[in-house]
Design an enzyme around this catalytic site. Structure first.
Site, PDB file in Angstrom:
ATOM      1  N   ASP A 121      29.401  37.874 -30.913  1.00  0.00           N
ATOM      2  CA  ASP A 121      30.147  38.293 -32.097  1.00  0.00           C
ATOM      3  C   ASP A 121      29.532  39.562 -32.678  1.00  0.00           C
ATOM      4  O   ASP A 121      28.340  39.840 -32.497  1.00  0.00           O
ATOM      5  CB  ASP A 121      30.221  37.183 -33.146  1.00  0.00           C
ATOM      6  CG  ASP A 121      28.869  36.781 -33.712  1.00  0.00           C
ATOM      7  OD1 ASP A 121      27.881  36.768 -32.948  1.00  0.00           O
ATOM      8  OD2 ASP A 121      28.793  36.474 -34.918  1.00  0.00           O
ATOM      9  N   GLU A 162      26.573  34.515 -34.938  1.00  0.00           N
ATOM     10  CA  GLU A 162      25.277  35.005 -35.412  1.00  0.00           C
ATOM     11  C   GLU A 162      25.450  35.963 -36.576  1.00  0.00           C
ATOM     12  O   GLU A 162      24.667  35.952 -37.520  1.00  0.00           O
ATOM     13  CB  GLU A 162      24.527  35.706 -34.275  1.00  0.00           C
ATOM     14  CG  GLU A 162      23.034  35.901 -34.548  1.00  0.00           C
ATOM     15  CD  GLU A 162      22.687  37.190 -35.261  1.00  0.00           C
ATOM     16  OE1 GLU A 162      21.517  37.351 -35.667  1.00  0.00           O
ATOM     17  OE2 GLU A 162      23.569  38.059 -35.426  1.00  0.00           O
TER      18      GLU A 162
END
Length: 386
Positions: free
Chosen positions: A77, A138
């Protein structure tokens, strides 16, 4: 989870980085990034397992069944791009201009994932196991990502002996710094509730602002510590103060503030939370209202002590870059704070100067150099620990 036989396949880390960047996986979206990675790992003989928590895609992949198990951890991500028009090249086009790869995630941290995959491809036969722990959570709230995967693996008895996290740890030149620990982080939302009234009649009101000022003054007045071996001193910052009052003749009903503490191993998050709550209670004594603190610990401080594992990393980085890295604990938090519950963990990756910025970018030769450093690390690791 049985791994297929290892396969010798050559992978260009830059091309794989481009393929990953072209997946617009702005947190918490996956946009096919995990599929792209999984296909490459399966082609290399990895047994891949999706671990979905909530709406978050996570991947645990392993090649081999024996120990030691060397794990690479990272995230697919990325943060939002900001103004698309401000980019030199489209943030998800993964364009190379004059030897530089542009794109969101080029530094943080799709290129590092690609580099480790390329490194693994060059070491098809190895003792023990190699694994990947990759999350799509994250850059966001980090509640359904690595922390949940770590909990699940621990409950199953999965053993990871050592872990490399591919965060962009280098400061100015590739390989000049690796992270062997991180400070902990705690956020506190402080609220003082009083009673609104006219400033000319303070006896009819309960002003929360002086109470909040007293709390913040007490928090800032304390010297938390003078540092800890390998760590800088712990630090408290006031990040917001708000009363929501636009009038000059009104005593507000409530006053709020937010503080963050980055702390070294001299402290535990729960102890700092108790201290903040205690200062709120002390300041509210005799006040016709209430003062409360909601504390959230993002992670505890940790340190991977220098030793055989860090020696392997230092030697590998020196081999590949010609410079011996500094062992550091500076910077913000990362998912290493969760992985530390399973095994010793060290972070090493690209230069982070453009991460999260418009025109995030990395020279393509640094991506290839990072792949070489990771390959040297893998070979040295199994020579030392297998």
């Amino acid at each position: 989870m049985t791994s297929p036989a290892p396969v010798s396949v050559s992978i260009d880390p830059v091309e794989l980085a481009q393929a990953l960047i072209r997946r617009p996986s702005v947190t918490p979206a996956d946009a096919g990034a995990m599929d792209t990675l999984q296909r490459q790992l399966e082609a290399l003989g990895f047994a891949c397992r999706r671990m979905k928590f909530g709406e978050i895609e996570n991947l645990y992949a392993r090649r081999g069944t024996a120990r030691p198990n060397l794990c690479f951890a990272g995230h697919t991500d990325v943060v939002p791009v900001g103004d698309d028009a401000a980019w030199t090249a489209g943030p998800f086009e993964a364009e190379i201009k004059e030897g530089v790869l542009y794109g969101r995630g080029a530094v943080d941290m799709k290129s590092a994932i690609a580099a480790f995959v390329a490194a693994v491809a060059n070491v098809p036969d190895h003792p023990g196991s190699i694994s990947f722990l990759i999350t799509g959570d994250e850059e966001g709230v980090a509640e359904d990502g690595t922390v949940k995967v770590v909990e699940a693996l621990a409950a199953e008895g999965e053993i990871i002996d050592h872990c490399i996290v591919g965060e962009p740890t280098s400061a100015n030149l590739l390989g000049d710094m690796v992270k062997i620990g991180r400070r902990g982080s705690i956020n506190a939302w402080i609220t003082v509730e009083g009673r609104q009234g006219h400033v000319a009649y303070p006896h009819r009101a309960a002003n929360p602002v002086p109470v909040l000022v007293d709390i913040l003054s007490a928090l800032k007045a304390r010297v938390l510590d003078d540092g800890y071996t390998g760590f800088q001193p712990s630090n408290l910052e006031i990040t917001t103060i708000d009363v929501g009052n636009t009038a000059t003749n009104v005593i507000p009903a409530a006053a709020k503030a937010r503080v963050n503490i980055r702390f070294n191993p001299a402290h535990k998050g729960k102890d700092l939370a108790a201290w903040i709550e205690g200062e709120c209670a002390k300041a509210a004594e005799g006040f016709d209202g209430a003062a409360t603190a909601l504390c959230k610990i993002s992670g505890e401080a940790f340190l991977t002590e220098p030793g055989d594992f860090t020696d392997v990393i230092v030697a590998a980085v020196t081999d590949a870059t010609g410079r011996a890295p500094e062992l550091s604990t500076t910077g913000g938090t990362s998912d290493a704070r969760f992985i530390r519950a399973l095994c010793p963990v060290v972070e090493f990756g690209l230069v982070g100067s453009t991460m999260h910025q418009v025109d995030e970018r990395v020279p393509v030769e640094e991506v290839r150099q990072l792949a070489g450093a990771y390959e040297a690390l893998i070979r040295r690791y199994f020579a030392a620990f297998a």
